[in-house]
Design a protein around this motif. Sequence first.
Motif, mmCIF file in Angstrom:
data_model
loop_
_atom_site.group_PDB
_atom_site.id
_atom_site.type_symbol
_atom_site.label_atom_id
_atom_site.label_comp_id
_atom_site.label_asym_id
_atom_site.label_seq_id
_atom_site.Cartn_x
_atom_site.Cartn_y
_atom_site.Cartn_z
ATOM 1 N N THR A 1 1.087 -0.881 -0.176
ATOM 2 C CA THR A 1 0.093 -0.416 0.566
ATOM 3 C C THR A 1 0.823 1.298 -0.442
ATOM 4 O OG1 THR A 1 -1.493 -1.012 1.518
ATOM 5 C CG2 THR A 1 -2.306 1.089 1.299
ATOM 6 N N PHE A 2 0.737 2.098 -0.776
ATOM 7 C CA PHE A 2 1.353 3.737 -0.808
ATOM 8 C C PHE A 2 0.326 4.410 -0.996
ATOM 9 C CE2 PHE A 2 1.269 3.954 -5.926
ATOM 10 C CZ PHE A 2 1.719 2.293 -5.716
ATOM 11 N N THR A 3 0.670 5.930 -1.069
ATOM 12 C CA THR A 3 0.465 6.916 -2.013
ATOM 13 C C THR A 3 0.887 7.932 -2.860
ATOM 14 O OG1 THR A 3 -0.213 7.304 0.890
ATOM 15 C CG2 THR A 3 -1.012 9.858 -0.583
ATOM 16 N N LEU A 4 0.210 7.704 -3.971
ATOM 17 C CA LEU A 4 0.616 8.892 -4.143
ATOM 18 C C LEU A 4 0.819 10.298 -4.262
ATOM 19 C CD1 LEU A 4 -0.107 7.016 -8.043
ATOM 20 C CD2 LEU A 4 2.190 6.689 -6.661
ATOM 21 N N PRO A 5 1.058 11.634 -4.921
ATOM 22 C CA PRO A 5 1.039 12.411 -4.811
ATOM 23 C C PRO A 5 -0.238 13.314 -5.604
ATOM 24 C CG PRO A 5 3.329 11.805 -6.112
ATOM 25 C CD PRO A 5 2.665 11.167 -5.363
ATOM 26 N N THR B 1 -1.405 10.135 -11.344
ATOM 27 C CA THR B 1 -2.662 9.338 -11.614
ATOM 28 C C THR B 1 -2.022 7.687 -11.405
ATOM 29 O OG1 THR B 1 -4.523 11.068 -11.995
ATOM 30 C CG2 THR B 1 -4.937 8.992 -12.480
ATOM 31 N N LEU B 2 -3.096 7.226 -11.180
ATOM 32 C CA LEU B 2 -2.219 5.475 -10.907
ATOM 33 C C LEU B 2 -2.772 5.266 -12.557
ATOM 34 C CD1 LEU B 2 -1.295 2.563 -10.244
ATOM 35 C CD2 LEU B 2 -3.787 2.444 -9.269
ATOM 36 N N GLY B 3 -2.208 4.825 -13.377
ATOM 37 C CA GLY B 3 -2.895 4.094 -14.753
ATOM 38 C C GLY B 3 -2.865 2.764 -15.188
ATOM 39 N N SER B 4 -2.799 1.843 -15.747
ATOM 40 C CA SER B 4 -2.518 0.110 -16.051
ATOM 41 C C SER B 4 -1.208 -0.048 -14.981
ATOM 42 C CB SER B 4 -2.198 -0.114 -17.409
ATOM 43 O OG SER B 4 -3.347 0.503 -18.545
ATOM 44 N N TYR B 5 -1.577 -1.162 -14.157
ATOM 45 C CA TYR B 5 -1.224 -2.056 -13.614
ATOM 46 C C TYR B 5 -1.297 -3.499 -14.123
ATOM 47 C CZ TYR B 5 -5.744 -2.731 -11.949
ATOM 48 O OH TYR B 5 -7.107 -3.595 -11.959
ATOM 49 N N TRP B 6 0.686 -4.224 -13.778
ATOM 50 C CA TRP B 6 0.215 -5.599 -14.176
ATOM 51 C C TRP B 6 0.563 -6.809 -12.611
ATOM 52 C CZ3 TRP B 6 2.311 -1.803 -16.042
ATOM 53 C CH2 TRP B 6 3.724 -1.879 -16.358
ATOM 54 N N ASP B 7 0.841 -7.686 -13.368
ATOM 55 C CA ASP B 7 0.923 -8.769 -11.572
ATOM 56 C C ASP B 7 0.707 -8.480 -10.510
ATOM 57 O OD1 ASP B 7 2.311 -10.136 -13.857
ATOM 58 O OD2 ASP B 7 4.279 -8.749 -13.733
ATOM 59 N N ALA B 8 -0.280 -7.603 -10.209
ATOM 60 C CA ALA B 8 -1.207 -7.651 -8.874
ATOM 61 C C ALA B 8 -2.627 -7.033 -9.138
ATOM 62 C CB ALA B 8 -0.674 -6.405 -8.257
ATOM 63 N N THR B 9 -3.481 -7.240 -7.894
ATOM 64 C CA THR B 9 -4.367 -6.781 -8.470
ATOM 65 C C THR B 9 -4.725 -5.624 -7.851
ATOM 66 O OG1 THR B 9 -6.163 -7.747 -6.417
ATOM 67 C CG2 THR B 9 -6.043 -9.421 -8.255
ATOM 68 N N VAL C 1 -8.540 4.288 -2.846
ATOM 69 C CA VAL C 1 -9.352 4.995 -1.999
ATOM 70 C C VAL C 1 -8.465 6.468 -1.714
ATOM 71 C CG1 VAL C 1 -10.114 5.797 0.372
ATOM 72 C CG2 VAL C 1 -9.793 3.258 -0.462
ATOM 73 N N GLY C 2 -9.347 7.856 -2.596
ATOM 74 C CA GLY C 2 -8.494 8.694 -3.315
ATOM 75 C C GLY C 2 -6.919 8.323 -3.175
ATOM 76 N N GLN C 3 -5.750 9.056 -3.198
ATOM 77 C CA GLN C 3 -4.530 8.701 -3.837
ATOM 78 C C GLN C 3 -3.519 7.402 -2.947
ATOM 79 O OE1 GLN C 3 -4.957 10.509 -6.557
ATOM 80 N NE2 GLN C 3 -3.248 10.908 -6.489
ATOM 81 N N ARG C 4 -4.490 6.695 -2.284
ATOM 82 C CA ARG C 4 -3.809 5.587 -1.227
ATOM 83 C C ARG C 4 -3.855 4.271 -2.248
ATOM 84 N NH1 ARG C 4 -0.076 4.726 1.703
ATOM 85 N NH2 ARG C 4 -0.535 3.099 3.557
ATOM 86 N N HIS C 5 -3.261 3.394 -3.022
ATOM 87 C CA HIS C 5 -3.803 2.372 -3.438
ATOM 88 C C HIS C 5 -3.106 0.936 -2.794
ATOM 89 C CE1 HIS C 5 -4.232 5.008 -6.255
ATOM 90 N NE2 HIS C 5 -3.843 5.917 -6.033
ATOM 91 N N THR C 6 -3.938 0.498 -3.037
ATOM 92 C CA THR C 6 -3.241 -1.547 -2.331
ATOM 93 C C THR C 6 -3.037 -2.144 -3.561
ATOM 94 O OG1 THR C 6 -4.156 -0.585 -0.413
ATOM 95 C CG2 THR C 6 -3.915 -2.771 -0.914
ATOM 96 N N PHE C 7 -1.794 -2.852 -3.022
ATOM 97 C CA PHE C 7 -2.346 -3.808 -4.912
ATOM 98 C C PHE C 7 -1.715 -4.876 -4.302
ATOM 99 C CE2 PHE C 7 -0.529 0.239 -6.591
ATOM 100 C CZ PHE C 7 -1.214 -0.087 -8.147
#
Length: 506
Positions: free
Chosen positions: A62-66, A70-78, A82-88
């Motif tokens: 889990t991490f926060t982007l400033p 904006t988060l785009g495509s991703y791979w090898d995880a789901t 929540v807002g700028q906080r992302h959990t892979f």
Amino acid sequence: MLLAALAALTTAAVGTLVAASPARAAGPTASFVKTADWGTGWEGKYTITNGGAGTITSWQVTFTLPTGTTLGSYWDATVSSVGQRHTFTNRSWNGTIASGASVSFGFLATGPGTPTDCLLNGAPCGGTPTSPPTTPPPTTAPPTTPPPTTAPPTTPPPTTPPSGGIPRHALIGYLHASFANGSGYLRMADVPADWDVINLAFGEPTSVTSGDIRFQLCPVTECPGVESETAFIAAIRAKQQQGKKVLLSIGGQNGQVQLTTTAARDAFVRSVSAIIDRYGLNGLDIDFEGHSLYLNPGDTDFRNPTTPVIVHLIAAIRALKQRYGPNLVLTMAPETFFVQLGYQFYGPGPWGGQDPRAGSYLPVIHALRDDLTVLHVQNYNSGPIMGLDNQYHTMGGADFHVAMTDMLLAGFPVAGNPDRRFPALRQDQVAFGAPSSVSAGNGYLAPAGIQSAVSCLVQGLRCGSYTPRSGTNPHLRGLMTWSINWDRYYQWEFSRNHGPYLKSLP
């Protein structure tokens, strides 16, 4: 670093805690690196390393982007956000990490900044974020790439990935599904059982830079014998029940695809997914030709590409792989100009006078080598290409097929730079393409010559003047041809000869 410092302080103050502190310092970590940065966006990668004694059975990062990123495509995880906080969270195939082992996942982001406040399974990640330099380092490879002097077999994972159900030695061909060409239309149900992989030609974009790929069956005005879409889908299912794989081939001679923007990248993922889902296909084939791929000035390291059309294509395919999982079949059919020519020339070159397309497939192949099922370069419609013997080889003979294929099996320095060596692919990832007939393309070679080349590569027998640097390659995947339709036009010369021959190889 913080855990290590605390361990050292505790060791000095309380002797009874000496044994416990190193165990905490050697626990699991998640380290971040930017693997590419093109100014308006970047590609990031997290590597989760199990430094503890036990096995990790699942993980969450889990991490926060400033703000403004904006988060785009991703791979090898789901991912959940929540807002700028992302959990892979791990996928089903990469959740277990043995002691001392590592796994990774990646993503794209638009905007500035890097992740902050990272947690791995609820504890501090412990990795140190790093950013790529504005110019590629001259000799140092990125962390996931072996140094140039490392033998190529260390690049693939230690266990062989699933082949997607493709036979040990496969016959791969293109079916003119959306047009007739001079060879005439062939219904899917009438494709002989010799063909193990059938590439549907072609998915093409609505415009060069839209990324919006469309596929439709040949119009009845051009192909009077075309089947209905329902019959076409039913025939695909019948082929799949026989163990065959049916892929969407994207591009071709007329289908120029340039993913110059993130919008085009995302449209590519959406539209290709829609076609795969509509027809129930097994995967995709990347057949980008012409001016689809090129390298911008200053993009000189195939291990760290910065040109948007390259970066976005890599990200799009990774997103598709993430969507469909490890059994998605991924093949590529570049021309020699985009691959083997990279031995001499790469992109515009240091002075900007070279063709920017030279070797431009190499960063795509390299970045996706762990996802790639088969690379079958078109060893036809090619000019003379220099092989690893530093001699020029000309299409139309067995030596050309041997020399061009050997470059992929042995690896080679890109643009002659020994510090930037393109590592060898696995044997099972390599096939080569040849015209099925004299009408299908320049560089036709009769069946005896094709089989001499295969025998030389696989068994070291019937070699001509070129000796493969890669040695024998018993797991060579097989042969590709343009096309199944032209093969039918010439009484199935290619498949009648090479289908049984490939199956007879040890």
